[in-house]
Design a protein around this motif. Structure first.
Motif, PDB file in Angstrom:
ATOM      1  N   GLN A 129       0.848  -1.188   0.000  1.00  0.00           N
ATOM      2  CA  GLN A 129       0.000   0.000   0.000  1.00  0.00           C
ATOM      3  C   GLN A 129       0.885   1.239   0.000  1.00  0.00           C
ATOM      4  OE1 GLN A 129      -3.419  -0.058  -0.052  1.00  0.00           O
ATOM      5  NE2 GLN A 129      -3.253  -2.294  -0.183  1.00  0.00           N
ATOM      6  N   PRO A 130       0.413   2.363  -0.559  1.00  0.00           N
ATOM      7  CA  PRO A 130       1.156   3.613  -0.429  1.00  0.00           C
ATOM      8  C   PRO A 130       1.421   3.910   1.050  1.00  0.00           C
ATOM      9  CG  PRO A 130      -0.593   3.851  -2.041  1.00  0.00           C
ATOM     10  CD  PRO A 130      -0.797   2.522  -1.365  1.00  0.00           C
ATOM     11  N   GLY A 131       2.627   4.361   1.344  1.00  0.00           N
ATOM     12  CA  GLY A 131       3.031   4.639   2.720  1.00  0.00           C
ATOM     13  C   GLY A 131       3.808   3.512   3.363  1.00  0.00           C
ATOM     14  N   ASP A 132       3.759   2.301   2.769  1.00  0.00           N
ATOM     15  CA  ASP A 132       4.507   1.168   3.331  1.00  0.00           C
ATOM     16  C   ASP A 132       6.007   1.371   3.161  1.00  0.00           C
ATOM     17  OD1 ASP A 132       2.127  -0.103   3.927  1.00  0.00           O
ATOM     18  OD2 ASP A 132       2.325  -1.663   2.393  1.00  0.00           O
ATOM     19  N   LYS A 133       6.761   0.979   4.176  1.00  0.00           N
ATOM     20  CA  LYS A 133       8.219   0.967   4.078  1.00  0.00           C
ATOM     21  C   LYS A 133       8.630  -0.366   3.469  1.00  0.00           C
ATOM     22  CE  LYS A 133      12.472   1.346   6.716  1.00  0.00           C
ATOM     23  NZ  LYS A 133      13.089   1.486   8.043  1.00  0.00           N
ATOM     24  N   VAL A 134       9.462  -0.317   2.436  1.00  0.00           N
ATOM     25  CA  VAL A 134       9.943  -1.519   1.766  1.00  0.00           C
ATOM     26  C   VAL A 134      11.438  -1.391   1.501  1.00  0.00           C
ATOM     27  CG1 VAL A 134       7.715  -2.022   0.666  1.00  0.00           C
ATOM     28  CG2 VAL A 134       9.396  -0.628  -0.545  1.00  0.00           C
ATOM     29  N   THR A 135      12.053  -2.498   1.162  1.00  0.00           N
ATOM     30  CA  THR A 135      13.444  -2.496   0.731  1.00  0.00           C
ATOM     31  C   THR A 135      13.473  -2.831  -0.748  1.00  0.00           C
ATOM     32  OG1 THR A 135      14.162  -3.266   2.912  1.00  0.00           O
ATOM     33  CG2 THR A 135      15.738  -3.489   1.105  1.00  0.00           C
ATOM     34  N   ALA A 136      14.081  -1.943  -1.534  1.00  0.00           N
ATOM     35  CA  ALA A 136      14.270  -2.189  -2.967  1.00  0.00           C
ATOM     36  C   ALA A 136      15.606  -2.897  -3.130  1.00  0.00           C
ATOM     37  CB  ALA A 136      14.259  -0.876  -3.738  1.00  0.00           C
ATOM     38  N   LEU A 137      15.618  -4.001  -3.860  1.00  0.00           N
ATOM     39  CA  LEU A 137      16.812  -4.811  -4.060  1.00  0.00           C
ATOM     40  C   LEU A 137      17.154  -4.831  -5.542  1.00  0.00           C
ATOM     41  CD1 LEU A 137      15.523  -7.779  -1.891  1.00  0.00           C
ATOM     42  CD2 LEU A 137      17.210  -6.095  -1.168  1.00  0.00           C
ATOM     43  N   ILE A 138      18.428  -4.569  -5.871  1.00  0.00           N
ATOM     44  CA  ILE A 138      18.868  -4.589  -7.265  1.00  0.00           C
ATOM     45  C   ILE A 138      20.146  -5.405  -7.348  1.00  0.00           C
ATOM     46  CG2 ILE A 138      19.444  -3.237  -9.323  1.00  0.00           C
ATOM     47  CD1 ILE A 138      18.126  -1.286  -6.497  1.00  0.00           C
ATOM     48  N   LYS A 139      20.140  -6.455  -8.175  1.00  0.00           N
ATOM     49  CA  LYS A 139      21.335  -7.270  -8.334  1.00  0.00           C
ATOM     50  C   LYS A 139      22.464  -6.418  -8.924  1.00  0.00           C
ATOM     51  CE  LYS A 139      21.046 -11.382  -9.955  1.00  0.00           C
ATOM     52  NZ  LYS A 139      20.757 -12.561 -10.788  1.00  0.00           N
TER      53      LYS A 139
END
Length: 142
Positions: A123-133
């Protein structure tokens, strides 16, 4: 295409391949480059570069991954989710990591399947971790 600005802080070379670490406003990211400092003028410590990576190469995690091989991890807040029949386009704001405001592009995008978005209950507002190889990050001289 996601584009972040940064400066090279470390280069490790073996044969014709270099692992390059870049400080992108307090966020350290890595890239594999098929070249060496001897072969490319921009591969120098302190040199400004742009980091480029496709939205489709940004993996989303809802909790901080502990034991995972992906080295490029960016803490973000979901700004917006555009939902299609098959895919979701996530607009992500990078959480400040000591960078001065306006010094670099502080937003990236991720395109994931709608199924994954729904399974993670994003949902908008959620904290996430973006992962890029590492092998998905391309460098360009600024």
């Amino acid at each position: 295409m996601n584009i972040l600005q940064g400066n090279i802080i470390e280069i490790t070379t073996e044969n014709e391949i270099s692992l390059v670490k870049i400080d992108a406003g307090g966020q350290v990211l890595t890239s594999i480059v098929i070249d060496t400092p001897e072969g490319s003028a921009y591969l120098k410590i302190g040199h400004p570069v742009r980091l480029l990576f496709k939205e489709t190469e940004v993996i989303i995690a809802v909790t901080s991954p502990l034991a995972i091989s992906v080295q490029n991890r960016i803490e973000c807040i979901i700004r917006e989710i555009t939902t299609g029949k098959l895919l979701c386009d996530l607009a992500l704001d990078i959480l400040s990591n000591g960078a001065s405001p306006g010094s670099i592009n502080r937003q990236i995008r991720s395109i994931i399947t709608r199924n994954a978005c729904e399974q993670l209950s994003l949902q908008p507002g959620d904290k996430v971790t973006a992962l890029i190889k590492t092998n998905e990050v391309t460098l360009s001289s600024s």
